[in-house]
Design an enzyme around this catalytic site. Structure first.
Site, short mmCIF file in Angstrom:
data_model
loop_
_atom_site.label_atom_id
_atom_site.label_comp_id
_atom_site.label_asym_id
_atom_site.label_seq_id
_atom_site.Cartn_x
_atom_site.Cartn_y
_atom_site.Cartn_z
N ARG A 124 -30.22 9.93 -58.35
CA ARG A 124 -30.31 9.54 -56.94
C ARG A 124 -28.97 9.83 -56.28
O ARG A 124 -27.93 9.89 -56.94
CB ARG A 124 -30.64 8.05 -56.79
CG ARG A 124 -29.53 7.12 -57.24
CD ARG A 124 -29.60 5.77 -56.54
NE ARG A 124 -28.79 4.74 -57.16
CZ ARG A 124 -27.48 4.57 -56.96
NH1 ARG A 124 -26.79 5.40 -56.20
NH2 ARG A 124 -26.84 3.58 -57.56
N ASP B 135 -14.30 4.14 -58.63
CA ASP B 135 -15.53 4.26 -57.84
C ASP B 135 -15.17 4.90 -56.50
O ASP B 135 -14.68 6.02 -56.47
CB ASP B 135 -16.16 2.85 -57.73
CG ASP B 135 -17.61 2.91 -57.33
OD1 ASP B 135 -17.93 3.65 -56.40
OD2 ASP B 135 -18.43 2.21 -57.94
C1 BGC Z 1 -22.90 3.33 -58.15
C2 BGC Z 1 -23.34 2.33 -59.19
C3 BGC Z 1 -22.47 2.47 -60.41
C4 BGC Z 1 -21.01 2.37 -60.03
C5 BGC Z 1 -20.09 2.59 -61.17
C6 BGC Z 1 -21.46 3.12 -57.86
O1 BGC Z 1 -21.03 4.03 -56.88
O2 BGC Z 1 -23.66 3.21 -56.98
O3 BGC Z 1 -24.69 2.53 -59.49
O4 BGC Z 1 -22.77 1.46 -61.34
O5 BGC Z 1 -20.71 3.31 -59.02
O6 BGC Z 1 -18.75 2.53 -60.77
CA CA Z 2 -19.39 4.46 -54.87
#
Ligand code: BGC
Ligand code: CA
Length: 297
Positions: A103, A201
């Site tokens: 996704r 992230d």
């Molecule tokens: C995703 C999550 C994932 C996480 C890990 C996010 O950007 O949407 O699904 O677990 O990153 O850091």
């Molecule tokens: Ca993210």
């Protein structure tokens, strides 16, 4: 070197399942962000405290601002355009990620007015994702393959570097960017994010060229200087910190999104603010995001 310690405070109690992708809209001083698994787009107005939302028919991985005031969306299974309130939503025809096992996740409008967004393996294990680029004409190009969890994207102010995160690599990468065309090449590691901080992230660059990294499972945001030195840690009272964006007057506030989707019942009880929106004044300032459909000047 001493590491500065800061803490973020909660500004909005939304309890998002997977709060993500904050973008500051300077035209009306609001913060747009998504709840991916909640299939919601939020628009938060810090001056009134009001939060308006609209639902999408499927999970929404990322959102970008358009030059005409509307939004560009990376829905789980493809791109779409809508007005600022989510009305008139139209899917971009002719492109879908090749498999239902992935996704869309994070995205960012590039300085040339195109929307970069990547996909992730829903199971978070296989390198089944890619980074794509949507042109305002509707054409979609694949820029990078073999990505497991496509995440933060940030262009340097001189448009010569793109920072990029594939979360399980535990590092922030950099690409060379052609400052005229925006084509990317020469991927390399920019700096590692030590496992004790969590998993890298979402990211944002500040005007000093430092990179703020949201650390999932780390209850923090870390700032790295251009040479990769960790010099500040912003603490949060929740484990799953997902993304960051500068906003507010002079783009001097760092907004931070968080998630609760991966917390079990016990952890949710221990972290009642999980999924909420936080803010911190760090002394640093950021840049206004680029808009889809506007070429760099
Ligand atoms: C995703 C999550 C994932 C996480 C890990 C996010 O950007 O949407 O699904 O677990 O990153 O850091
Ligand atoms: Ca993210």
């Amino acid at each position: 070197m001493t590491i500065a310690e800061l803490s973020a405070e909660r500004v909005l109690s939304v309890g998002a399942l997977l709060g993500e992708g904050p973008v500051w809209d300077a035209r009306d001083s609001t913060l747009v962000f998504v709840d991916i698994d909640g299939a919601l787009v939020h628009r938060y107005d810090p001056s009134s405290g009001r939060d308006e939302t609209f639902s999408t028919a499927e999970p929404v991985g990322a959102v970008g601002l358009r030059a005409d005031g509307g939004l560009v969306l990376a829905l789980a299974t493809g791109f779409a355009l809508s007005d600022r309130a989510g009305d008139g939503l139209e899917r971009v025809a002719g492109f879908a990620p090749p498999s239902a096992s992935v996704r869309f996740n994070d995205g960012e409008v590039d300085p040339w007015g195109r929307f970069l967004a990547g996909t992730m393996d829903r199971a978070q294990r296989e390198p089944a994702g890619s980074l794509y680029r949507l042109d305002p004409t509707g054409a979609v190009e694949t820029l990078v393959g073999g990505v497991t969890i496509s995440n933060g994207l940030a262009f340097s102010e001189d448009r010569r570097t793109l920072y990029y995160v594939d979360t399980p690599t535990g590092q922030v990468d950099a690409f060379d960017v052609d400052p005229d065309s925006g084509e990317i090449s020469g991927r390399r590691r920019a700096f590692p994010v030590a496992p004790e901080h969590g998993m890298p992230d979402g990211i944002a660059l500040d005007t000093d060229g430092c990179c703020w990294v949201a650390c999932y499972w780390g209850s923090r945001v870390c700032r790295f200087t251009p040479d990769g030195t960790l010099d500040s840690i912003v603490r949060l009272p929740v484990s799953c910190v997902t993304s960051v964006a500068f906003g507010g007057p002079g783009l001097r506030e760092l907004y931070v999104t968080t998630a609760k989707v991966d917390l079990d019942e016990r952890a949710r009880a221990a972290e009642p603010d999980a999924g909420d929106l936080f803010v911190v004044s760090t002394g640093a300032a950021g840049f206004e995001p680029s808009r889809f459909g506007t070429a760099a000047s």
